[in-house]
Motif scaffolding. Structure first.
Motif: not given
Length: 329
Positions: A154-157, A179-186, A315-319
């Protein structure tokens, strides 16, 4: 049943008790196909949002003058699999003096908030349900088996998409934008994980704090012991993943934070600072995201709680797998 998680083949006998770990039920509709009612029975927002809570529904039906009662127990994702980690202060990095250069300098980290972190790594059962609900292709298991083994490839995405999906199912604001940024409740981009409401990957600092045992830490080098074999699957180049929770847990009751599979964190990979930090999260864009914990195929030193690694988020990785996290509000 509208849950996006299969639980019953209609037309077959209904079991008297049914527990679905990792499922979130947003709506329950009765009747079943074989029972007629004047109106449907709907329960909205039925699953508790806090850990260690469940919902039990008693359904009594009458057919041919005979009453039968069925009990259904539902658990939210974090109900049975979330461990509370209370805020506090710890020293992050190579506190034993035998680690890599990227584990230095050691520095103080303080959390002003509590958070839940997955008791186990996310399993194939859980991730496959996400794939079925969203029409995604299921990741390969290399013929090692699925079920309660940690999901791999599984990729990070993919991991953050899974987190956003869980948030949406529980009516929570999603934790990541496109874009992978963290979001607040708003829905506003933030670099403060204490302001994030939805499910997410742990920050690197949260991960290490939890692996060390949080405010119950006994100072172990590995997650729950100074004897690596007690807590970690490691050192087998020709081995494979193991079902989660088969080794001993750490001081907080969290499993497999040393060994079995690496785990994605939210942060971009970067150098440490010697400065004390509060609620840290590295949002500085780089080439790699942090991964932690080591795997079955590495030596013991790579399963230490301070050990750092990184992988390309595409990327995807088996471990490599992940576990989920959520700030307490």
């Amino acid at each position: 049943m509208r849950s996006n998680v299969p639980f019953l083949d209609r037309g077959k006998p209904v079991p008297p008790t049914l527990v679905i770990p990792g499922a979130f039920i947003s709506e329950v509709i009765v009747p079943l196909d074989s029972i007629e009612y004047d109106v449907e029975w709907i329960v909205n927002n039925s699953i508790p949002k806090e850990a260690e809570q469940t919902l039990t529904i008693a359904l009594t039906v009458e057919q041919g003058g005979k009453q039968t009662t069925y009990m259904f127990t539902f658990e939210s994702v974090m109900a049975s699999r979330g461990v509370l980690v209370e805020g506090g202060t710890f020293t992050m990095g190579d506190t034993w003096g035998d680690g890599g250069s990227d584990e230095k300098p050691i520095h103080k980290v303080t959390f002003t908030y509590n958070f839940y972190i997955g008791k186990y790594e996310t399993t194939f059962d859980e991730y496959d349900a996400f794939c079925e609900a969203t029409g995604r292709s299921k990741p390969d298991d290399w013929d090692w088996g699925r079920g309660q083994r940690p999901v791999i490839f599984v990729r990070w995405w993919d991991a953050v998409d899974y987190c956003n999906w869980l948030s949406e199912k529980e009516g929570l604001p999603k934790a990541y934008d496109s874009n992978g940024n963290l979001l607040d409740k708003e829905g506003i981009v933030t670099t403060d994980p204490s302001k994030v409401v939805g499910y997410r990957l742990p920050t690197e600092a949260e991960w290490e704090y939890a692996a060390r045992g949080g405010n119950r830490s006994k100072g172990y080098k590995y997650a729950g012991s100074d004897i690596v074999d007690e807590v970690a699957w490691y050192g087998s180049l020709f081995g494979r993943t193991q079902e989660v929770g088969k080794k001993a847990p750490n001081e907080l009751g969290i499993y497999d934070m040393s060994g079995n599979v690496y785990e994605w964190c939210s942060d971009w990979y970067g150098n440490y600072s010697s400065s004390a930090q509060t609620n840290p999260y590295n949002s500085s864009v780089g080439s790699y995201r942090v991964s932690r914990g080591g795997s079955w195929g590495v030596d013991a030193s790579s399963t230490r709680v301070a050990y750092r690694d990184s992988h390309s988020p595409t990327g995807t990785y088996f471990p490599l797998s992940f576990r989920i996290c959520r700030t307490v509000h």
